[in-house]
Scaffold this motif. Structure first.
Motif, mmCIF file in Angstrom:
data_model
loop_
_atom_site.group_PDB
_atom_site.id
_atom_site.type_symbol
_atom_site.label_atom_id
_atom_site.label_comp_id
_atom_site.label_asym_id
_atom_site.label_seq_id
_atom_site.Cartn_x
_atom_site.Cartn_y
_atom_site.Cartn_z
ATOM 1 N N CYS A 25 -108.206 -30.166 73.278
ATOM 2 C CA CYS A 25 -107.213 -31.104 73.828
ATOM 3 C C CYS A 25 -107.845 -32.454 74.133
ATOM 4 C CB CYS A 25 -106.566 -30.534 75.081
ATOM 5 S SG CYS A 25 -105.420 -29.207 74.718
ATOM 6 N N SER A 74 -100.839 -26.927 74.006
ATOM 7 C CA SER A 74 -99.956 -26.693 75.152
ATOM 8 C C SER A 74 -100.510 -25.647 76.122
ATOM 9 C CB SER A 74 -98.570 -26.257 74.666
ATOM 10 O OG SER A 74 -98.634 -25.021 73.984
ATOM 11 N N ARG A 76 -102.317 -23.904 79.053
ATOM 12 C CA ARG A 76 -102.796 -24.250 80.386
ATOM 13 C C ARG A 76 -103.506 -23.030 80.953
ATOM 14 N NH1 ARG A 76 -102.346 -28.222 78.398
ATOM 15 N NH2 ARG A 76 -100.707 -29.740 78.583
ATOM 16 N N ASN A 77 -104.757 -23.195 81.266
ATOM 17 C CA ASN A 77 -105.564 -22.082 81.741
ATOM 18 C C ASN A 77 -105.341 -21.890 83.242
ATOM 19 O OD1 ASN A 77 -107.380 -20.026 81.854
ATOM 20 N ND2 ASN A 77 -109.180 -21.260 81.404
ATOM 21 N N ASP A 78 -104.179 -21.320 83.578
ATOM 22 C CA ASP A 78 -103.850 -21.105 84.986
ATOM 23 C C ASP A 78 -103.987 -19.643 85.390
ATOM 24 O OD1 ASP A 78 -101.716 -20.034 83.663
ATOM 25 O OD2 ASP A 78 -100.216 -21.396 84.502
#
Length: 121
Positions: A25, A74, A76-78
């Motif tokens: 990204c 897209s 997201r490492n949450d």
């Protein structure tokens, strides 16, 4: 003898998918290259599992790779899902969407459409 670029790519190969996605990204082409190499076969196999007569196999594979790229940019490492799980869902959903649109009644060839004025006599 390895040059510095080969050495960096070897180091990227040691990183997790989540870290490679984050680096990708940030416009890191080497990280994206390593991540793409890891998922190309998975995308191809997913596309082949949906092989049908309406959509060419190569088109399905290309759409699967678009799904993969969508996952990369897209993600997201949450902590809710691993990149592998997320990418698999994005790839599969992209292929399904393409197949659905191919079978959709919205794509009626122009030669088969009859204006309403001609049907009422």
């Amino acid at each position: 003898m390895l040059n510095w670029k080969d050495f960096l790519i070897l180091n990227y190969a040691l990183l997790s998918d989540e870290k490679l996605a984050a680096l990708s990204c940030g416009n890191n082409a080497d990280a994206l290259s390593v991540l793409t190499a890891r998922y190309t076969e998975k995308a191809r196999l997913c596309a082949l599992s949906f092989k049908n007569s309406q959509v060419e196999t190569e088109d399905l594979i290309q759409e699967a790779m678009i799904g993969f790229l969508s996952a990369v940019y897209s993600f997201r490492n949450d902590g809710t899902a691993s990149f592998s799980t997320y990418a698999s869902h994005c790839i599969k959903n992209r292929v399904i969407t393409v197949i659905r649109s191919a079978f959709s009644n919205k794509r009626i060839p122009a030669g088969l459409v009859i204006p309403l004025e001609e049907t009422v006599n």
